[in-house]
Design a protein around this motif. Structure first.
Motif, short mmCIF file in Angstrom:
data_model
loop_
_atom_site.label_atom_id
_atom_site.label_comp_id
_atom_site.label_asym_id
_atom_site.label_seq_id
_atom_site.Cartn_x
_atom_site.Cartn_y
_atom_site.Cartn_z
N ALA A 13 -19.79 -24.64 -119.16
CA ALA A 13 -21.21 -24.93 -119.42
C ALA A 13 -22.09 -23.76 -119.00
N ILE A 14 -21.78 -23.15 -117.85
CA ILE A 14 -22.55 -22.01 -117.37
C ILE A 14 -22.45 -20.85 -118.35
N GLU A 15 -21.24 -20.54 -118.78
CA GLU A 15 -21.03 -19.45 -119.75
C GLU A 15 -21.84 -19.67 -121.01
N GLY A 65 -32.85 -10.76 -98.68
CA GLY A 65 -32.74 -11.41 -97.38
C GLY A 65 -32.81 -12.92 -97.39
N THR A 66 -32.80 -13.54 -98.57
CA THR A 66 -32.92 -15.00 -98.64
C THR A 66 -31.60 -15.68 -98.96
N VAL A 67 -31.57 -16.97 -98.69
CA VAL A 67 -30.44 -17.81 -99.03
C VAL A 67 -30.99 -19.18 -99.42
N TYR A 68 -30.41 -19.75 -100.45
CA TYR A 68 -30.83 -21.07 -100.93
C TYR A 68 -29.57 -21.94 -100.97
N ARG A 69 -29.68 -23.17 -100.46
CA ARG A 69 -28.51 -24.05 -100.49
C ARG A 69 -28.95 -25.49 -100.70
N TRP A 70 -28.31 -26.12 -101.66
CA TRP A 70 -28.48 -27.54 -101.96
C TRP A 70 -27.20 -28.20 -101.47
N HIS A 89 -32.15 -26.00 -98.62
CA HIS A 89 -32.58 -24.92 -97.74
C HIS A 89 -33.25 -23.88 -98.64
N LYS A 90 -34.54 -23.74 -98.52
CA LYS A 90 -35.31 -22.90 -99.43
C LYS A 90 -35.65 -21.55 -98.80
N GLY A 91 -34.86 -20.55 -99.11
CA GLY A 91 -35.12 -19.20 -98.65
C GLY A 91 -34.45 -18.84 -97.34
N TYR A 92 -34.37 -19.78 -96.43
CA TYR A 92 -33.69 -19.55 -95.16
C TYR A 92 -33.25 -20.89 -94.58
N GLN A 93 -32.33 -20.83 -93.65
CA GLN A 93 -31.65 -22.01 -93.12
C GLN A 93 -32.59 -23.10 -92.61
N SER A 94 -33.64 -22.72 -91.90
CA SER A 94 -34.49 -23.72 -91.26
C SER A 94 -35.60 -24.27 -92.15
N ASN A 95 -35.77 -23.74 -93.34
CA ASN A 95 -36.79 -24.25 -94.27
C ASN A 95 -36.15 -25.32 -95.15
N ILE A 96 -36.16 -26.54 -94.67
CA ILE A 96 -35.43 -27.64 -95.32
C ILE A 96 -36.41 -28.51 -96.11
N ARG A 97 -36.04 -28.77 -97.35
CA ARG A 97 -36.87 -29.55 -98.28
C ARG A 97 -36.04 -30.71 -98.85
N PRO A 98 -36.70 -31.73 -99.37
CA PRO A 98 -35.98 -32.82 -100.03
C PRO A 98 -35.26 -32.33 -101.28
N PHE A 99 -34.15 -32.96 -101.55
CA PHE A 99 -33.39 -32.70 -102.78
C PHE A 99 -32.52 -33.92 -103.06
N GLU A 100 -32.54 -34.35 -104.28
CA GLU A 100 -31.69 -35.46 -104.70
C GLU A 100 -30.90 -35.00 -105.92
N PRO A 101 -29.57 -35.03 -105.85
CA PRO A 101 -28.80 -34.63 -107.03
C PRO A 101 -29.07 -35.57 -108.19
N THR A 108 -27.16 -31.80 -112.34
CA THR A 108 -27.55 -31.20 -111.07
C THR A 108 -27.43 -29.68 -111.16
N LEU A 109 -26.31 -29.22 -111.70
CA LEU A 109 -26.11 -27.77 -111.86
C LEU A 109 -27.16 -27.16 -112.77
N ARG A 110 -27.49 -27.82 -113.85
CA ARG A 110 -28.54 -27.31 -114.74
C ARG A 110 -29.88 -27.16 -114.00
N GLU A 111 -30.22 -28.15 -113.20
CA GLU A 111 -31.47 -28.07 -112.44
C GLU A 111 -31.44 -26.84 -111.52
N ILE A 112 -30.34 -26.65 -110.84
CA ILE A 112 -30.21 -25.52 -109.91
C ILE A 112 -30.20 -24.19 -110.67
N LEU A 113 -29.46 -24.11 -111.77
CA LEU A 113 -29.42 -22.87 -112.54
C LEU A 113 -30.75 -22.55 -113.20
N ASN A 114 -31.49 -23.55 -113.61
CA ASN A 114 -32.84 -23.30 -114.14
C ASN A 114 -33.75 -22.74 -113.05
#
Length: 127
Positions: A13-15, A65-70, A89-101, A108-114
């Motif tokens: 799907a990604i390809e 210098g950033t990292v994003y993790r769902w 985690h938006k930009g760095y480890q301690s910046n935590i935001r809501p996320f629902e798959p 979910t992957l499409r949302e993240i890839l967009n």
């Protein structure tokens, strides 16, 4: 469906849907890694031991210098997020935001890839 089949399906799907921002996809034994045109990468990981445990980790430390993790790791620091244990985690480890798959991993992957596509296309450091 097993994890290996899920990784394979997501890679296809990604390809197909994101050729404008990806360089390559590496199907590893424990994760799917997607390399992007801005020299960042996304690791897609699903636990083989704990059903439903996941992480989508977009590594940009070498870019800006950033990292994003769902993910849905049970961090105490994320316990006050409405969607706990799911969070972002938006930009760095301690910046935590809501996320629902979404209801499927494909959606979910499409949302993240967009999100990633938008960041890459509007980043001053993008190629």
């Amino acid at each position: 469906m097993g994890i290996d089949e899920l990784y394979f399906r997501l890679a296809k799907a990604i390809e197909k849907e994101y050729p404008d921002v990806i360089i390559s996809i590496d199907l590893r034994s424990d994760r799917l890694r997607v390399y992007f045109v801005d020299n960042s990468f996304l690791d897609i990981w699903f636990s083989r031991r704990i059903p439903g445990k996941y992480a989508f980790h977009w590594e940009r430390r070498s870019v800006n210098g950033t990292v994003y993790r769902w993910d849905n790791a049970a961090h105490r620091s994320a316990a006050n997020v409405d969607t706990y244990p799911h969070h972002f985690h938006k930009g760095y480890q301690s910046n935590i935001r809501p996320f629902e798959p979404k209801s499927t991993w494909d959606d979910t992957l499409r949302e993240i890839l967009n999100y990633i596509r938008d960041k890459i296309k509007h980043s001053p450091s993008s190629l």
